[in-house]
Design a protein around this motif. Structure first.
Motif, short mmCIF file in Angstrom:
data_model
loop_
_atom_site.label_atom_id
_atom_site.label_comp_id
_atom_site.label_asym_id
_atom_site.label_seq_id
_atom_site.Cartn_x
_atom_site.Cartn_y
_atom_site.Cartn_z
N THR A 1 -12.67 31.96 47.56
CA THR A 1 -13.51 31.90 48.75
C THR A 1 -14.62 30.87 48.56
O THR A 1 -15.38 30.93 47.59
N ALA A 2 -14.69 29.91 49.47
CA ALA A 2 -15.67 28.83 49.37
C ALA A 2 -15.52 27.90 50.57
O ALA A 2 -14.56 28.00 51.33
N ASP A 3 -16.47 27.00 50.69
CA ASP A 3 -16.30 25.86 51.59
C ASP A 3 -15.60 24.76 50.80
O ASP A 3 -16.01 24.43 49.69
N TYR A 4 -14.55 24.21 51.38
CA TYR A 4 -13.76 23.18 50.72
C TYR A 4 -14.04 21.83 51.36
O TYR A 4 -14.03 21.70 52.59
N TYR A 5 -14.27 20.83 50.50
CA TYR A 5 -14.62 19.48 50.95
C TYR A 5 -13.63 18.47 50.39
O TYR A 5 -13.23 18.57 49.23
N CYS A 6 -13.29 17.49 51.20
CA CYS A 6 -12.52 16.37 50.67
C CYS A 6 -13.47 15.18 50.46
O CYS A 6 -14.51 15.09 51.11
N ALA A 7 -13.08 14.31 49.55
CA ALA A 7 -13.92 13.18 49.20
C ALA A 7 -13.07 12.01 48.77
O ALA A 7 -11.93 12.19 48.32
N ALA A 8 -13.64 10.81 48.90
CA ALA A 8 -12.93 9.58 48.57
C ALA A 8 -13.72 8.78 47.54
O ALA A 8 -14.94 8.66 47.64
N SER A 9 -12.99 8.23 46.57
CA SER A 9 -13.60 7.43 45.51
C SER A 9 -12.83 6.13 45.34
O SER A 9 -11.62 6.14 45.13
N LEU A 10 -13.55 5.01 45.41
CA LEU A 10 -12.92 3.70 45.29
C LEU A 10 -12.67 3.39 43.81
O LEU A 10 -13.45 2.73 43.15
N THR A 11 -11.55 3.91 43.32
CA THR A 11 -11.21 3.76 41.92
C THR A 11 -9.72 3.93 41.73
O THR A 11 -9.05 4.61 42.52
N SER A 12 -9.23 3.35 40.64
CA SER A 12 -7.81 3.52 40.30
C SER A 12 -7.59 4.72 39.40
O SER A 12 -6.46 5.07 39.09
N ALA A 13 -8.68 5.37 39.02
CA ALA A 13 -8.57 6.54 38.16
C ALA A 13 -8.35 7.80 39.00
O ALA A 13 -8.11 7.72 40.21
N VAL A 14 -8.44 8.95 38.33
CA VAL A 14 -8.35 10.24 39.03
C VAL A 14 -9.64 10.99 38.69
O VAL A 14 -9.66 11.84 37.81
N PRO A 15 -10.70 10.67 39.38
CA PRO A 15 -12.00 11.21 38.99
C PRO A 15 -12.19 12.67 39.36
O PRO A 15 -11.75 13.12 40.43
N THR A 16 -12.85 13.38 38.47
CA THR A 16 -13.14 14.79 38.72
C THR A 16 -14.63 15.06 38.85
O THR A 16 -15.04 16.20 39.08
N SER A 17 -15.44 14.02 38.70
CA SER A 17 -16.89 14.18 38.87
C SER A 17 -17.29 13.83 40.29
O SER A 17 -16.94 12.77 40.80
N ALA A 18 -18.04 14.71 40.90
CA ALA A 18 -18.49 14.47 42.28
C ALA A 18 -19.34 13.20 42.39
O ALA A 18 -19.40 12.58 43.45
N ARG A 19 -19.96 12.81 41.29
CA ARG A 19 -20.88 11.68 41.32
C ARG A 19 -20.19 10.36 41.67
O ARG A 19 -20.83 9.43 42.15
#
Length: 123
Positions: A90-108
């Protein structure tokens, strides 16, 4: 830039939901994408992330084996298939986009964020 998340709802434990996030205003295939969630009183955490092509993914330990992230670059959309849902999902779920070729897991490192879609799992 707009990231429009949808698909949340109220379900019972053990049920499934599929979240979608449609992007506009960006060259979608240039961006790694991620799903994050934030429960009341808790910090935002990564749920899953996917590379530009979709060939690489990463999952939080708490959702491995239950959730699947995928993307359709032609539709500029990512998905989160959530199975065997638990009350702790249970939570609010957000999608986000990162301009990178990696698979980032940091929100920053995510520069664009959508609005949340609420998922409530009753036990």
């Amino acid at each position: 830039v707009q990231l429009q998340a949808s698909g949340g709802g109220l379900v019972q434990a053990g049920a499934s939901l599929r979240l979608s996030c449609a992007a506009s205003g960006i060259t979608f295939s240039y961006y790694a994408m991620g799903w994050f969630r934030q429960a009341p009183g808790k910090e935002r955490e990564v749920v899953a992330a996917i590379s530009q092509s979709g060939s690489s993914t990463s999952y939080a330990d708490s959702v491995k084996g239950r959730f699947t992230i995928s993307r359709d670059n032609a539709k500029k959309t990512i998905y989160l298939q959530m199975n065997s849902l638990k009350a702790e999902d249970t939570a609010d779920y957000y999608c986000a986009a990162s301009l990178t070729s990696a698979v980032p897991t940091s929100a920053r490192v995510y520069g664009y964020w959508g609005q949340g879609t609420e998922v409530t799992v009753s036990s």
